[in-house]
Write a protein that holds these residues in place. Structure first.
Motif, short mmCIF file in Angstrom:
data_model
loop_
_atom_site.label_atom_id
_atom_site.label_comp_id
_atom_site.label_asym_id
_atom_site.label_seq_id
_atom_site.Cartn_x
_atom_site.Cartn_y
_atom_site.Cartn_z
N VAL A 73 14.13 -0.23 10.81
CA VAL A 73 13.15 -0.09 9.73
C VAL A 73 13.91 -0.25 8.41
N HIS A 74 13.47 -1.20 7.60
CA HIS A 74 14.06 -1.43 6.27
C HIS A 74 13.05 -0.95 5.24
N THR A 75 13.49 -0.14 4.31
CA THR A 75 12.59 0.43 3.30
C THR A 75 13.16 0.18 1.91
N TRP A 76 12.39 -0.50 1.09
CA TRP A 76 12.76 -0.77 -0.30
C TRP A 76 11.77 -0.08 -1.23
N VAL A 77 12.20 0.20 -2.43
CA VAL A 77 11.29 0.65 -3.48
C VAL A 77 10.75 -0.60 -4.16
N LYS A 78 9.44 -0.73 -4.18
CA LYS A 78 8.82 -1.90 -4.78
C LYS A 78 8.47 -1.66 -6.25
N LYS A 79 7.89 -0.49 -6.55
CA LYS A 79 7.51 -0.15 -7.93
C LYS A 79 7.69 1.34 -8.13
N ILE A 80 8.06 1.70 -9.33
CA ILE A 80 8.14 3.11 -9.71
C ILE A 80 7.26 3.30 -10.93
N GLY A 81 6.24 4.14 -10.79
CA GLY A 81 5.36 4.45 -11.91
C GLY A 81 5.78 5.77 -12.55
N ASN A 82 4.88 6.35 -13.31
CA ASN A 82 5.17 7.64 -13.94
C ASN A 82 5.24 8.76 -12.91
N SER A 83 4.23 8.81 -12.03
CA SER A 83 4.19 9.87 -11.01
C SER A 83 4.09 9.31 -9.60
N SER A 84 4.00 8.00 -9.47
CA SER A 84 3.84 7.40 -8.14
C SER A 84 4.91 6.34 -7.89
N LEU A 85 5.03 5.98 -6.63
CA LEU A 85 5.93 4.89 -6.27
C LEU A 85 5.34 4.12 -5.11
N GLN A 86 5.65 2.84 -5.06
CA GLN A 86 5.22 1.98 -3.97
C GLN A 86 6.46 1.48 -3.25
N LEU A 87 6.40 1.53 -1.92
CA LEU A 87 7.49 1.07 -1.08
C LEU A 87 7.07 -0.19 -0.35
N TYR A 88 8.03 -1.04 -0.06
CA TYR A 88 7.84 -2.19 0.82
C TYR A 88 8.69 -1.94 2.05
N GLU A 89 8.13 -2.17 3.23
CA GLU A 89 8.82 -1.85 4.48
C GLU A 89 8.73 -3.01 5.46
N GLU A 90 9.77 -3.12 6.28
CA GLU A 90 9.79 -4.10 7.36
C GLU A 90 10.35 -3.44 8.61
N ILE A 91 9.84 -3.88 9.75
CA ILE A 91 10.42 -3.52 11.05
C ILE A 91 10.89 -4.81 11.68
N ARG A 92 12.16 -4.78 12.11
CA ARG A 92 12.77 -5.95 12.75
C ARG A 92 13.31 -5.57 14.12
N GLN A 93 13.18 -6.50 15.05
CA GLN A 93 13.78 -6.36 16.38
C GLN A 93 14.49 -7.67 16.68
N ASN A 94 15.75 -7.58 17.07
CA ASN A 94 16.57 -8.78 17.29
C ASN A 94 16.55 -9.70 16.07
N ASP A 95 16.64 -9.10 14.89
CA ASP A 95 16.65 -9.82 13.60
C ASP A 95 15.37 -10.60 13.33
N GLN A 96 14.31 -10.32 14.07
CA GLN A 96 13.02 -10.99 13.84
C GLN A 96 12.06 -10.02 13.17
N LEU A 97 11.38 -10.48 12.13
CA LEU A 97 10.37 -9.67 11.46
C LEU A 97 9.20 -9.43 12.40
N CYS A 98 8.88 -8.17 12.64
CA CYS A 98 7.79 -7.81 13.56
C CYS A 98 6.61 -7.15 12.85
N ALA A 99 6.89 -6.41 11.79
CA ALA A 99 5.83 -5.76 11.02
C ALA A 99 6.32 -5.57 9.59
N LYS A 100 5.37 -5.59 8.67
CA LYS A 100 5.71 -5.35 7.27
C LYS A 100 4.56 -4.60 6.64
N GLY A 101 4.86 -3.92 5.55
CA GLY A 101 3.79 -3.17 4.92
C GLY A 101 4.19 -2.59 3.58
N THR A 102 3.20 -2.01 2.94
CA THR A 102 3.42 -1.29 1.69
C THR A 102 2.78 0.08 1.82
#
Length: 132
Positions: free
Chosen positions: A71-100
């Motif tokens: 599971v790879h987790t990045w910070v996509k946006k930082i607001g005043n009181s909120s934050l949005q993350l971008y996430e990926e799940i990889r198996q054998n270096d292949q992208l299997c799922a992504k989300g925010t």
């Protein structure tokens, strides 16, 4: 980027032979543990700060039992009181799922959102994603 390795369990495998779609949001959440600790260092629910506002998941490819996922987790946006993350799940270096996912820094006792403290913001900024 935060990185979390997960070993799929037999119980997460469905009748079609791949990891069930309901497991993916749970794995994404496991990838957020270090971020949760920033906001609630003692991990107590009495002091919990991160309240989820929105989550979106795209299923890209099947995931199977027997091979770990990352599971790879990045910070996509930082607001005043909120934050949005971008996430990926990889198996054998292949992208299997992504989300925010969007969270708000919330004071449960006061029943209101609060500004993200500067010391947390500076840590989050080190994990900002580019072009996601």
């Amino acid at each position: 980027m935060y990185k979390t390795v997960i070993d799929p369990r037999v119980s997460e495998t469905d009748g079609v032979g791949h990891i069930n779609n309901t497991t993916i949001p749970v794995w994404f959440e496991a990838g957020r543990n270090e971020i949760f600790k920033l906001f609630t260092p003692d991990s107590s629910f009495e002091n919990w700060r991160m309240i989820i506002l929105n989550m979106n998941v795209d299923y890209v490819s099947q995931i199977y039992f027997g091979t770990h996922v990352t599971v790879h987790t990045w910070v996509k946006k930082i607001g005043n009181s909120s934050l949005q993350l971008y996430e990926e799940i990889r198996q054998n270096d292949q992208l299997c799922a992504k989300g925010t996912v969007t969270y708000v820094n919330y004071n449960v006792k006061e029943k209101k959102s609060e500004l993200i403290p500067n010391h947390i913001r500076s840590v989050l900024e080190k994990h900002l994603a580019e072009d996601v």
